[in-house]
Design an enzyme around this catalytic site. Structure first.
Site, mmCIF file in Angstrom:
data_model
loop_
_atom_site.group_PDB
_atom_site.id
_atom_site.type_symbol
_atom_site.label_atom_id
_atom_site.label_comp_id
_atom_site.label_asym_id
_atom_site.label_seq_id
_atom_site.Cartn_x
_atom_site.Cartn_y
_atom_site.Cartn_z
ATOM 1 C CE LYS A 68 -4.481 0.884 0.332
ATOM 2 N NZ LYS A 68 -5.588 0.135 -0.260
ATOM 3 N N GLY A 85 -22.433 4.840 4.133
ATOM 4 C CA GLY A 85 -21.512 5.338 3.113
ATOM 5 C C GLY A 85 -22.031 5.047 1.720
ATOM 6 N N GLY A 128 -20.738 6.193 -1.304
ATOM 7 C CA GLY A 128 -19.761 6.629 -2.298
ATOM 8 C C GLY A 128 -19.771 5.694 -3.480
ATOM 9 C CB VAL A 179 -18.180 0.556 -2.790
ATOM 10 C CG1 VAL A 179 -18.657 -0.864 -2.555
ATOM 11 C CG2 VAL A 179 -16.750 0.536 -3.321
HETATM 12 P P1 NAD Z 1 -15.831 6.747 -1.342
HETATM 13 O O1 NAD Z 1 -14.860 7.711 -0.806
HETATM 14 O O2 NAD Z 1 -16.275 6.849 -2.755
HETATM 15 O O3 NAD Z 1 -17.153 6.732 -0.437
HETATM 16 C C1 NAD Z 1 -17.146 6.725 0.954
HETATM 17 C C2 NAD Z 1 -18.413 7.458 1.397
HETATM 18 O O4 NAD Z 1 -18.565 7.298 2.795
HETATM 19 C C3 NAD Z 1 -18.372 8.955 1.113
HETATM 20 O O5 NAD Z 1 -19.539 9.321 0.389
HETATM 21 C C4 NAD Z 1 -18.332 9.583 2.509
HETATM 22 O O6 NAD Z 1 -19.030 10.822 2.568
HETATM 23 C C5 NAD Z 1 -19.037 8.517 3.332
HETATM 24 N N1 NAD Z 1 -18.730 8.550 4.759
HETATM 25 C C6 NAD Z 1 -17.536 8.791 5.359
HETATM 26 N N2 NAD Z 1 -17.670 8.680 6.696
HETATM 27 C C7 NAD Z 1 -18.954 8.370 6.937
HETATM 28 C C8 NAD Z 1 -19.721 8.127 8.105
HETATM 29 N N3 NAD Z 1 -19.175 8.194 9.311
HETATM 30 N N4 NAD Z 1 -21.039 7.832 7.974
HETATM 31 C C9 NAD Z 1 -21.621 7.767 6.760
HETATM 32 N N5 NAD Z 1 -20.953 7.994 5.612
HETATM 33 C C10 NAD Z 1 -19.653 8.286 5.703
HETATM 34 O O7 NAD Z 1 -15.189 5.289 -1.059
HETATM 35 P P2 NAD Z 1 -15.529 3.941 -1.802
HETATM 36 O O8 NAD Z 1 -14.612 3.758 -2.952
HETATM 37 O O9 NAD Z 1 -17.007 3.838 -1.993
HETATM 38 O O10 NAD Z 1 -15.042 2.889 -0.697
HETATM 39 C C11 NAD Z 1 -15.790 2.718 0.489
HETATM 40 C C12 NAD Z 1 -14.982 1.857 1.458
HETATM 41 O O11 NAD Z 1 -14.684 0.596 0.857
HETATM 42 C C13 NAD Z 1 -13.613 2.454 1.866
HETATM 43 O O12 NAD Z 1 -13.341 2.058 3.179
HETATM 44 C C14 NAD Z 1 -12.641 1.762 0.927
HETATM 45 O O13 NAD Z 1 -11.349 1.700 1.481
HETATM 46 C C15 NAD Z 1 -13.270 0.391 0.831
HETATM 47 N N6 NAD Z 1 -12.949 -0.329 -0.405
HETATM 48 C C16 NAD Z 1 -13.224 0.230 -1.599
HETATM 49 C C17 NAD Z 1 -12.917 -0.463 -2.766
HETATM 50 C C18 NAD Z 1 -13.236 0.115 -4.114
HETATM 51 O O14 NAD Z 1 -13.187 -0.627 -5.114
HETATM 52 N N7 NAD Z 1 -13.583 1.396 -4.203
HETATM 53 C C19 NAD Z 1 -12.345 -1.742 -2.697
HETATM 54 C C20 NAD Z 1 -12.099 -2.299 -1.447
HETATM 55 C C21 NAD Z 1 -12.399 -1.577 -0.297
#
Ligand code: NAD
Length: 356
Positions: free
Chosen positions: A80, A180, A182, A184
């Site tokens: 990472k 969340g 976002g 995903v």
């Molecule tokens: P993202 O940044 O697109 O979305 C995260 C969302 O969570 C944001 O909209 C943010 O406003 C919201 N958020 C933050 N804190 C919060 C809280 N306390 N309560 C409610 N909402 C909150 O991230 P993503 O790409 O959707 O990934 C989400 C999670 O999954 C992360 O932890 C990431 O590390 C993990 N992940 C993502 C992927 C991927 O392919 N994107 C793969 C494996 C793991």
């Protein structure tokens, strides 16, 4: 901070501190384990308050990537990187290219990809300096954002959880609280609504979150309360560490299954969940879809074939749950044991090879 002692404790192979005075780049690359192959893992850009915070984040995430790749059956190790800075303020072409040069210098021992604060356009930029970056903008039907694959993998994982708890893979009528929305979480909601699940949703960005809620007839919940909602599945898709010593006692669900990395603030909370009768899908198993998708970017597999491989996350979790029942051990311990067993068995093979 005693960095080498920390590396010893977590089994980190190599730690690279990167600084470039022309661009202001301050970054750390952590290579956890390369037994199974090159260390792969995204680069996260965040305004860490101090170097220690950035270090703690990068080593824990790198370690989780080793387990994720091993559990997914990939020929990859775990690594990472973190760039210290606010992406909205400090991210620019020169800084990203400087980071790319540090990655290139590692000669392929570390392969970088997207993570929070870094998107596919940034990866295109990093790629101008290194061949060891995956997940740039789509070209020829490959590449692009891994989040839809992650969401699909989480959906299949939830079905395996439902089968384990309710005896059916159907999610119709089950209540799911998604934290969340976002890249995903929003795609996951689309799948879940399509499966007939009833949704509770929440996001710190209320405007964007409420728009997603309206799209899928979901009930909006306050971000402070989403994990407390009485539901079948709590799905953390925001940040790591959301299940801690306090929130673990506030959960009101039968299953925890979401995309967030390092969901448990302390690994021992997996035992607590088990003791409470809450089925926990180990995060690095259920959220491996994006890694699987990106890892196949340079193979000849068709996108639908790659999604087929992502879909096997459900089978993998079912196996973990079966072993957990048989061995009377929490699923998180079974999953860790299986990942370590695979890494150690290949280590044994490598030793055998060097005998000749
Ligand atoms: P993202 O940044 O697109 O979305 C995260 C969302 O969570 C944001 O909209 C943010 O406003 C919201 N958020 C933050 N804190 C919060 C809280 N306390 N309560 C409610 N909402 C909150 O991230 P993503 O790409 O959707 O990934 C989400 C999670 O999954 C992360 O932890 C990431 O590390 C993990 N992940 C993502 C992927 C991927 O392919 N994107 C793969 C494996 C793991």
């Amino acid at each position: 901070m005693n960095y080498i002692q920390g590396m010893e404790r977590l089994g980190i192979e190599e730690l690279v501190f990167c600084h470039d005075r022309f661009t202001g780049l301050r970054a750390i690359i952590a290579i956890h384990d390369t037994t199974l192959g090159p260390a792969m893992g995204g680069v996260r850009m965040k305004p860490y308050t101090c170097e220690e915070e950035a270090y703690a984040d990068v080593v824990m995430l790198a370690r989780a990537m080793s387990y994720k790749a091993a559990a997914a059956g990939l020929d990859l190790g775990g690594g990472k990187a973190v760039i210290i800075g606010d992406p909205a303020v400090h991210k620019n072409e020169a800084l990203l290219r400087a980071f790319g040069r540090f990655v290139e210098r590692l000669g392929g021992r570390y392969i970088t990809a997207v993570d929070s604060g870094i998107n596919e356009y940034d990866i295109d930029c990093i790629r101008r300096e290194t061949a060891y970056a995956l997940g740039g903008t789509p070209a020829g039907g490959r590449g692009g954002c891994p989040s839809p694959a992650t969401a699909y993998g989480v959906l299949q994982g939830m079905k395996a959880c439902a089968e384990q708890v309710y005896g059916t893979r159907s999610l119709a009528g089950l209540t799911v609280a998604v934290q969340g929305l976002g890249s995903v979480g929003s795609v996951l909601c689309q799948h879940l609504a399509g499966e007939g699940a009833k949704l509770f949703v929440s996001d710190l960005d209320e405007k964007r979150g409420k728009a997603v809620a309206a799209q899928y007839q979901a009930v909006w919940a306050d971000p402070a309360d989403i994990h407390k909602i009485s539901c079948d599945i709590f799905s953390p898709c925001a940040l790591g560490g959301v299940i801690n010593q306090v929130t673990v006692n506030e959960l009101n669900c039968r299953i925890v299954a979401g995309a967030a990395n390092n969901v448990l603030s302390d690994e021992r909370l997996g035992d607590t969940l088990h003791a409470k009768g809450i089925l926990y899908a180990p995060d690095y198993v259920i959220n491996a879809g994006g890694l699987i998708y990106i890892a196949h970017e340079r193979t000849s597999y068709l996108p639908e074939e790659i999604m087929g491989i992502v879909g096997r996350i459900g089978e993998r979790l079912s196996l973990i749950f079966r072993r957990s029942e048989l061995q009377k051990v929490p699923p998180c311990r079974v999953a860790a044991g299986m990942a370590e067993e695979r890494i150690n068995s290949v280590k044994g093979l490598l030793a055998l090879r060097s005998d000749f």
